[in-house]
Design an enzyme around this catalytic site. Sequence first.
Site, short mmCIF file in Angstrom:
data_model
loop_
_atom_site.label_atom_id
_atom_site.label_comp_id
_atom_site.label_asym_id
_atom_site.label_seq_id
_atom_site.Cartn_x
_atom_site.Cartn_y
_atom_site.Cartn_z
CG ASP A 95 22.09 3.84 8.91
OD1 ASP A 95 23.13 4.00 9.00
OD2 ASP A 95 21.17 4.73 8.77
CD GLU A 107 30.18 13.79 7.67
OE1 GLU A 107 29.77 15.11 8.34
OE2 GLU A 107 29.11 13.14 7.79
C1 UGA Z 1 24.16 11.25 8.93
C2 UGA Z 1 25.59 10.74 8.57
O1 UGA Z 1 25.64 9.95 7.40
C3 UGA Z 1 26.11 10.00 10.02
O2 UGA Z 1 27.43 9.61 9.52
C4 UGA Z 1 26.22 11.20 10.99
O3 UGA Z 1 26.49 10.61 12.45
C5 UGA Z 1 24.87 11.73 11.28
O4 UGA Z 1 24.22 12.06 9.98
C6 UGA Z 1 24.41 12.84 12.35
O5 UGA Z 1 23.59 13.51 12.41
O6 UGA Z 1 25.51 12.77 13.09
P1 UGA Z 1 22.10 9.53 9.46
O7 UGA Z 1 21.43 8.53 8.74
O8 UGA Z 1 21.21 10.94 9.91
O9 UGA Z 1 23.51 9.88 9.17
O10 UGA Z 1 22.44 9.08 11.23
P2 UGA Z 1 22.17 7.81 11.90
O11 UGA Z 1 22.07 6.51 10.75
O12 UGA Z 1 20.88 7.70 12.32
O13 UGA Z 1 23.49 7.68 12.70
C7 UGA Z 1 24.70 7.31 12.36
C8 UGA Z 1 25.29 6.34 13.16
O14 UGA Z 1 25.21 6.65 14.64
C9 UGA Z 1 24.75 5.00 13.06
O15 UGA Z 1 25.56 3.96 13.07
C10 UGA Z 1 23.67 4.87 14.28
O16 UGA Z 1 23.60 3.58 14.70
C11 UGA Z 1 24.45 5.61 15.23
N1 UGA Z 1 23.68 6.14 16.38
C12 UGA Z 1 22.53 6.98 16.09
C13 UGA Z 1 24.01 6.13 17.65
O17 UGA Z 1 24.90 5.34 17.92
N2 UGA Z 1 23.23 6.81 18.56
C14 UGA Z 1 22.16 7.46 18.17
O18 UGA Z 1 21.68 8.01 19.21
C15 UGA Z 1 21.92 7.79 16.81
MN MN Z 2 22.29 6.49 8.60
#
Ligand code: UGA
Ligand code: MN
Length: 331
Positions: free
Chosen positions: A195, A281
């Site tokens: 995203d 991280e």
């Molecule tokens: C923040 C950080 O930028 C992420 O790198 C980190 O993984 C995340 O927090 C975290 O809480 O672990 P954020 O925007 O809150 O990011 O998280 P998302 O964008 O919802 O998820 C990060 C990535 O993991 C995305 O590529 C998303 O597609 C993927 N994801 C998310 C999954 O593969 N499974 C899930 O259930 C949720």
């Molecule tokens: Mn994100």
Amino acid sequence: MKSVLFSRFFILLPWILIVILMLDVDTRRPAAPLTPRPYSRYAARGGTRLPLRRGGPESGPGRGAEKRNQSGPQPQPKPQPQPEPPLPTIYAITPTYSRPVQKAELTRLANTFRQVAQLHWILVEDAAARSELVSRFLARAGLPSTHLHVPTPRRYKRPGLPRATEQRNAGLAWLRQRHQHQRAQPGVLFFADDDNTYSLELFEEMRTTRKVSVWPVGLVGGRRYERPLVEDGRVVGWYTGWRADRPFAIDMAGFAVSLQVILSNPKAVFKRHGSQPGMQESDFLKQITTVEELEPKANNCTKVLVWHTRTEKANLANEPKYHLDTVKIEV
Ligand code: UGA
Ligand code: MN
């Protein structure tokens, strides 16, 4: 009578000698080199005139032109252009999961990645199997890619817990396996969430990563940006508004690691056990580097080249439960 003949002979003799000499010189003149022309009669016959032979053992005196060629400055051999070193491959590991905006996110990402040279996309689905949507999408994306999948265990699918741990580890395992038996090719690994928004300049910056490189990230940590603070080319601290006590106060989008470092630290992975929110991280970077070692990119970490954008949840309040559309459409 005899004396008349003798005297005539002696008068003519020098002329005869001159004529013989001139004929001799003429035959020694070099023949024009024959350049085969496609439609020339000579070429068609396989060349009836021999090209000039230069400097053979027979070359006697009187061949001024040839002598000059031999003793004059010899043409220097052209310096061979050095073969370009191979461009390090950028491996982008992207965790992704099924939701209404997924295909839109992946489309934006692919449109960016398609413009980056030598990029290999490792797309890891958070799922028990590869989905048809993602498989079809990747097949048409026009990118070198690897499609993996691993489900996040149900107990970890809770708000406040780190996301995508298993998926990033699956990407790391694939990379290590792929390069198991060969000398490491130059490569750089980058965790590219589906995203975020990535400028093309970012990939130019990260491509020269020697060990671990870092740069600012926009729209994160409750601020317009977070960034590593740099003094004399070294990271000395962090500009952040959130948990400044983190050893590496940096988002997943703010660093890249060389393939060599990934391979020489085979145990470095993302951990579930004991991991706190926002510490993924730091927990990972601690295993492979130190703050002092970090390589600042993006003009000593003064330029934002990536944004931690978040797509709002799609409003599907009016999606029908009955009387569905007559055709099935993938979104
Ligand atoms: C923040 C950080 O930028 C992420 O790198 C980190 O993984 C995340 O927090 C975290 O809480 O672990 P954020 O925007 O809150 O990011 O998280 P998302 O964008 O919802 O998820 C990060 C990535 O993991 C995305 O590529 C998303 O597609 C993927 N994801 C998310 C999954 O593969 N499974 C899930 O259930 C949720
Ligand atoms: Mn994100």
